[in-house]
Design a protein around this motif. Structure first.
Motif, short mmCIF file in Angstrom:
data_model
loop_
_atom_site.label_atom_id
_atom_site.label_comp_id
_atom_site.label_asym_id
_atom_site.label_seq_id
_atom_site.Cartn_x
_atom_site.Cartn_y
_atom_site.Cartn_z
N GLU A 1 -1.33 -75.04 -21.31
CA GLU A 1 -0.37 -75.67 -20.40
C GLU A 1 -1.09 -76.36 -19.24
O GLU A 1 -0.77 -77.48 -18.87
N ALA A 2 -2.06 -75.68 -18.66
CA ALA A 2 -2.79 -76.23 -17.52
C ALA A 2 -3.57 -77.49 -17.88
O ALA A 2 -3.80 -78.34 -17.03
N HIS A 3 -3.97 -77.61 -19.14
CA HIS A 3 -4.80 -78.74 -19.57
C HIS A 3 -4.07 -79.70 -20.52
O HIS A 3 -4.70 -80.55 -21.13
N LYS A 4 -2.77 -79.58 -20.62
CA LYS A 4 -2.01 -80.37 -21.60
C LYS A 4 -2.09 -81.87 -21.36
O LYS A 4 -1.99 -82.65 -22.29
N ASP A 5 -2.29 -82.30 -20.12
CA ASP A 5 -2.32 -83.74 -19.82
C ASP A 5 -3.70 -84.37 -19.97
O ASP A 5 -3.83 -85.58 -19.90
N ARG A 6 -4.71 -83.55 -20.18
CA ARG A 6 -6.08 -84.06 -20.30
C ARG A 6 -6.15 -85.06 -21.47
O ARG A 6 -5.70 -84.79 -22.57
N GLY A 7 -6.66 -86.25 -21.18
CA GLY A 7 -6.83 -87.26 -22.21
C GLY A 7 -5.56 -88.01 -22.58
O GLY A 7 -5.55 -88.77 -23.54
N THR A 8 -4.47 -87.79 -21.82
CA THR A 8 -3.22 -88.49 -22.10
C THR A 8 -2.90 -89.42 -20.93
O THR A 8 -3.57 -89.40 -19.90
N SER A 9 -1.83 -90.20 -21.09
CA SER A 9 -1.43 -91.10 -20.00
C SER A 9 -0.94 -90.33 -18.77
O SER A 9 -0.88 -90.88 -17.68
N ASN A 10 -0.58 -89.06 -18.93
CA ASN A 10 -0.17 -88.23 -17.79
C ASN A 10 -1.36 -87.62 -17.05
O ASN A 10 -1.20 -87.09 -15.96
N GLY A 11 -2.53 -87.66 -17.65
CA GLY A 11 -3.73 -87.11 -17.04
C GLY A 11 -4.41 -88.13 -16.15
O GLY A 11 -3.94 -89.25 -15.95
N GLU B 1 -13.59 -61.33 -13.77
CA GLU B 1 -14.07 -59.97 -13.92
C GLU B 1 -15.24 -59.93 -14.90
O GLU B 1 -16.23 -59.24 -14.67
N SER B 2 -15.11 -60.71 -15.98
CA SER B 2 -16.14 -60.70 -17.03
C SER B 2 -16.06 -62.00 -17.82
O SER B 2 -15.09 -62.75 -17.71
N GLN B 3 -17.06 -62.24 -18.65
CA GLN B 3 -17.03 -63.40 -19.53
C GLN B 3 -15.86 -63.28 -20.51
O GLN B 3 -15.22 -64.27 -20.83
N ALA B 4 -15.57 -62.08 -20.95
CA ALA B 4 -14.44 -61.87 -21.87
C ALA B 4 -13.12 -62.30 -21.23
O ALA B 4 -12.26 -62.88 -21.91
N SER B 5 -12.95 -62.05 -19.94
CA SER B 5 -11.73 -62.49 -19.23
C SER B 5 -11.62 -64.01 -19.24
O SER B 5 -10.54 -64.56 -19.46
N PHE B 6 -12.75 -64.69 -19.01
CA PHE B 6 -12.75 -66.15 -19.03
C PHE B 6 -12.42 -66.68 -20.42
O PHE B 6 -11.60 -67.58 -20.58
N VAL B 7 -13.01 -66.11 -21.45
CA VAL B 7 -12.75 -66.54 -22.82
C VAL B 7 -11.28 -66.32 -23.18
O VAL B 7 -10.65 -67.17 -23.82
N SER B 8 -10.71 -65.20 -22.75
CA SER B 8 -9.28 -64.95 -22.99
C SER B 8 -8.43 -66.02 -22.33
O SER B 8 -7.43 -66.48 -22.91
N TRP B 9 -8.78 -66.44 -21.12
CA TRP B 9 -8.07 -67.53 -20.44
C TRP B 9 -8.15 -68.81 -21.26
O TRP B 9 -7.14 -69.49 -21.46
N GLN B 10 -9.32 -69.13 -21.78
CA GLN B 10 -9.49 -70.36 -22.57
C GLN B 10 -8.64 -70.34 -23.84
O GLN B 10 -8.28 -71.39 -24.34
N GLN B 11 -8.32 -69.18 -24.33
CA GLN B 11 -7.55 -69.05 -25.56
C GLN B 11 -6.06 -68.81 -25.30
O GLN B 11 -5.29 -68.64 -26.24
N SER B 12 -5.65 -68.85 -24.04
CA SER B 12 -4.27 -68.51 -23.68
C SER B 12 -3.34 -69.72 -23.69
O SER B 12 -3.79 -70.87 -23.61
N GLU C 1 -3.92 -65.00 -14.46
CA GLU C 1 -4.56 -64.51 -15.68
C GLU C 1 -5.27 -63.17 -15.45
O GLU C 1 -5.89 -62.97 -14.41
N PRO C 2 -5.19 -62.27 -16.43
CA PRO C 2 -5.93 -61.00 -16.33
C PRO C 2 -7.43 -61.27 -16.17
O PRO C 2 -7.99 -62.11 -16.87
N GLY C 3 -8.03 -60.59 -15.23
CA GLY C 3 -9.47 -60.72 -15.01
C GLY C 3 -9.85 -61.85 -14.06
O GLY C 3 -11.02 -61.97 -13.69
N PHE C 4 -8.89 -62.67 -13.63
CA PHE C 4 -9.18 -63.75 -12.69
C PHE C 4 -9.34 -63.16 -11.29
O PHE C 4 -8.56 -62.32 -10.88
N HIS C 5 -10.36 -63.65 -10.56
CA HIS C 5 -10.57 -63.18 -9.19
C HIS C 5 -10.43 -64.29 -8.15
O HIS C 5 -9.86 -64.05 -7.08
N ALA C 6 -10.95 -65.49 -8.44
CA ALA C 6 -10.94 -66.53 -7.40
C ALA C 6 -11.19 -67.90 -8.01
O ALA C 6 -11.70 -68.02 -9.12
N ILE C 7 -10.81 -68.92 -7.24
CA ILE C 7 -11.12 -70.31 -7.58
C ILE C 7 -11.54 -71.02 -6.30
O ILE C 7 -11.02 -70.75 -5.21
#
Length: 162
Positions: free
Chosen positions: A132-142, A116-127, A92-98
């Motif tokens: 895709e990364a969180h699609k299984d949350r709350g499902t039988s696959n999660g 890089e910035s809070q805006a980069s994080f917010v853009s990730w949350q809206q991407s 993701e644009p603006g991502f530096h580390a995990i």
């Protein structure tokens, strides 16, 4: 490698900062983090083993810490999920580390992302990648909800350059 975290007011923590640490400033408190193979530099601290690590902390300007309380029985399954993560956030644009942090005491796990910035994080949350990364949350696959001992909570911080 371990990460040590201490919390307090910005003024107090600035006086206690060890070398190679980062000062994080939040809305209501501050934190100092140290990533090291050495000894814990703090008297009051939370201690974690870094179980998954990608990227560099140096240029980050914003940090998100997702605290996830995991039951003793659920630890291996939770860790397996993060060891086998797709890594979509890494591109993701603006991502530096995990950092995925395993608590050495009774603290929750922490999934810490550096941006890089809070805006980069917010853009990730809206991407589409976030969806895709969180699609299984709350499902039988999660992960089953009984692996968690309570709700997760998020803290956001600006990286304060000293």
């Amino acid at each position: 490698m371990n990460m040590y975290i201490t919390y307090g007011t910005k003024d107090y923590l600035q006086q206690k900062m060890p070398p190679d640490s980062l000062l994080l400033e939040g809305d209501t408190n501050a934190a100092v983090i140290v990533e090291t193979n050495g000894e814990n530099p703090f008297q009051e601290h939370h201690s974690y083993e870094i179980i998954n690590k990608r990227g560099d902390l140096e240029a980050a300007g914003f940090v998100v810490m997702n605290h996830i309380p995991v039951s003793e029985e659920g630890r291996s399954r939770f860790e397996e999920r993060f060891q086998n993560r797709a890594g979509l956030v890494d591109q993701e644009p603006g991502f530096h580390a995990i950092r995925i942090l395993r608590p050495l005491t009774n603290d929750p796990y922490i999934v810490m992302t550096f941006w890089e910035s809070q805006a980069s994080f917010v853009s990730w949350q809206q991407s589409k990648a976030y969806q895709e990364a969180h699609k299984d949350r709350g499902t039988s696959n999660g992960l089953p909800q009984n692996l968690f001992t309570g709700p997760s909570f998020v803290k956001e911080y600006a990286v304060e350059r000293t």
